[in-house]
Motif scaffolding. Structure first.
Motif, PDB file in Angstrom:
ATOM      1  N   GLU A 197       0.785  -1.228   0.071  1.00 35.05           N
ATOM      2  CA  GLU A 197       0.048  -0.092  -0.027  1.00 35.05           C
ATOM      3  C   GLU A 197       0.909   1.136   0.077  1.00 35.05           C
ATOM      4  O   GLU A 197       0.450   2.125  -0.598  1.00 35.05           O
ATOM      5  N   SER A 198       1.897   1.147   0.778  1.00 29.82           N
ATOM      6  CA  SER A 198       2.929   2.147   0.856  1.00 29.82           C
ATOM      7  C   SER A 198       4.202   1.795   1.141  1.00 29.82           C
ATOM      8  O   SER A 198       4.320   0.628   1.395  1.00 29.82           O
ATOM      9  N   GLU A 199       5.338   2.601   1.446  1.00 20.28           N
ATOM     10  CA  GLU A 199       6.545   2.222   1.735  1.00 20.28           C
ATOM     11  C   GLU A 199       6.828   2.486   3.296  1.00 20.28           C
ATOM     12  O   GLU A 199       7.925   2.429   3.831  1.00 20.28           O
ATOM     13  N   ASP A 203       3.000  -1.244   6.317  1.00 18.07           N
ATOM     14  CA  ASP A 203       2.497  -1.634   5.103  1.00 18.07           C
ATOM     15  C   ASP A 203       3.496  -2.407   4.457  1.00 18.07           C
ATOM     16  O   ASP A 203       3.056  -3.642   3.768  1.00 18.07           O
TER      17      ASP A 203
END
Length: 320
Positions: A197-199, A203
């Motif tokens: 979903e993101s870094e 996530d």
């Protein structure tokens, strides 16, 4: 399943009775190269899925391979392996330009098909960047599930049981994403398909837990080390099981700790080494076995640091 456990050799509370030799190290220290991947949607022609989606193309590629020794069936599934020391990757996923003497603990591997397990649904071709944990800190075990040796053994790979493995995998995913971005800059038609979903750490860790899979590189459950080692060994430098006459082990279980490469190359010389040892003991050879441990340990190190870069893929121009 470590064969000694079935024959009464191993941890006294876990072996098939009667107990013949108490060896706490048997079945412990189980390690594997954990793998997972980020994936991109690509045109069918840039993916091996083209032979699945087009029966005609599959038949033609098979004909090209049989008749001319060329085409998709000639190339292995993976044509490039990138081994990296994670300490050389910064928090943004970029390589730090410095020398490192540490063994690589990450492998990135471009793969031209769906790497998820079980496979996710897709419409076009898939290009995956596999991220592999090559020197895991986590340790599992394998032992008898019951007194019946034919019953499926109790195997606990214990993936990600050590938090240190998450740190390495986060860096590997970030580096894989930076490679994907660079490929796009050079003209690759990549569309995000299966990504975190993101870094953020949360996530990335969630993505690792969701997608992590075995690469079937099991080993280290009968490690070569002294019997009284802090992590007890099972065989000595001549592959003999400690305290048991006429029993040797010559497979991946003797590896003391997981190596930074595939097992095949490492284990290939082990049977011939065993033959030399036996010939020496029978007076049929010339080699001294005083330095066996040094020789075999050198082999472990040599194959651990080997870098494999065989570029055969039509996409290789994006990695130059």
């Amino acid at each position: 399943m470590p064969e000694p456990v079935v024959n009464g050799i191993g941890p006294k509370d876990k072996v098939k009775q009667p107990l013949k030799k108490d060896l706490p190290g048997v079945g412990e220290n189980l390690q594997d190269h954990l793998g997972m991947g980020i994936m991109y949607s690509v045109p069918n022609g840039d993916s091996l899925h083209v032979v699945q989606k087009s029966r005609f193309r599959g038949i033609m590629e098979l004909f090209r391979y049989i008749a001319f020794g060329e085409g998709l069936f000639l190339a292995p599934v993976t044509q490039l392996s990138i081994l990296v020391d994670s300490t050389r990757i910064d928090d943004s996923g970029n390589i730090i330009p410095q020398e490192s003497l540490a063994l690589p603990d990450l492998e990135l591997m471009p793969i031209h098909f769906n790497y998820s397990d079980p496979p996710i649904a897709f419409d076009n071709g898939i290009f995956s960047l596999k991220v592999g944990l090559m020197r895991p800190a986590s340790r599992g075990s394998v032992t008898l599930a019951s007194e019946n040796p034919l019953e499926r053994p109790a195997c606990d790979l214990a993936f990600l049981s050590d938090p240190a493995d998450y740190v390495v995998m986060r860096k590997g995913i970030k580096l894989a994403k930076r490679i994907g971005e660079k490929m796009r800059e050079r003209g690759a038609n990549l569309k995000d398909l299966y990504m975190p979903e993101s870094e953020s750490d949360e996530d990335l860790d969630a993505f690792v837990r969701k997608t992590a899979r075995t690469t079937y590189h099991y080993g280290c459950t009968c490690r070569m080390a002294p019997e009284n080692d802090p992590r007890p060994g099972v065989v000595d430098d001549e592959l003999r099981v400690h305290g048991v006459l006429n029993l040797r082990i010559a497979d991946c279980s003797i590896i003391p700790d997981m190596i930074s490469s595939f097992h095949t190359g490492l284990l290939s010389p082990v049977p011939s080494e065993l033959r030399r040892i036996q010939c020496d003991r029978a007076g049929l050879g010339h080699m001294s076995h005083v330095s066996r441990f040094n020789q075999i340990s050198t082999a472990f190190g040599t194959f651990s640091t080997r870098r494999l870069r065989t570029i055969l893929s039509p996409m290789s121009r994006w990695f130059d």
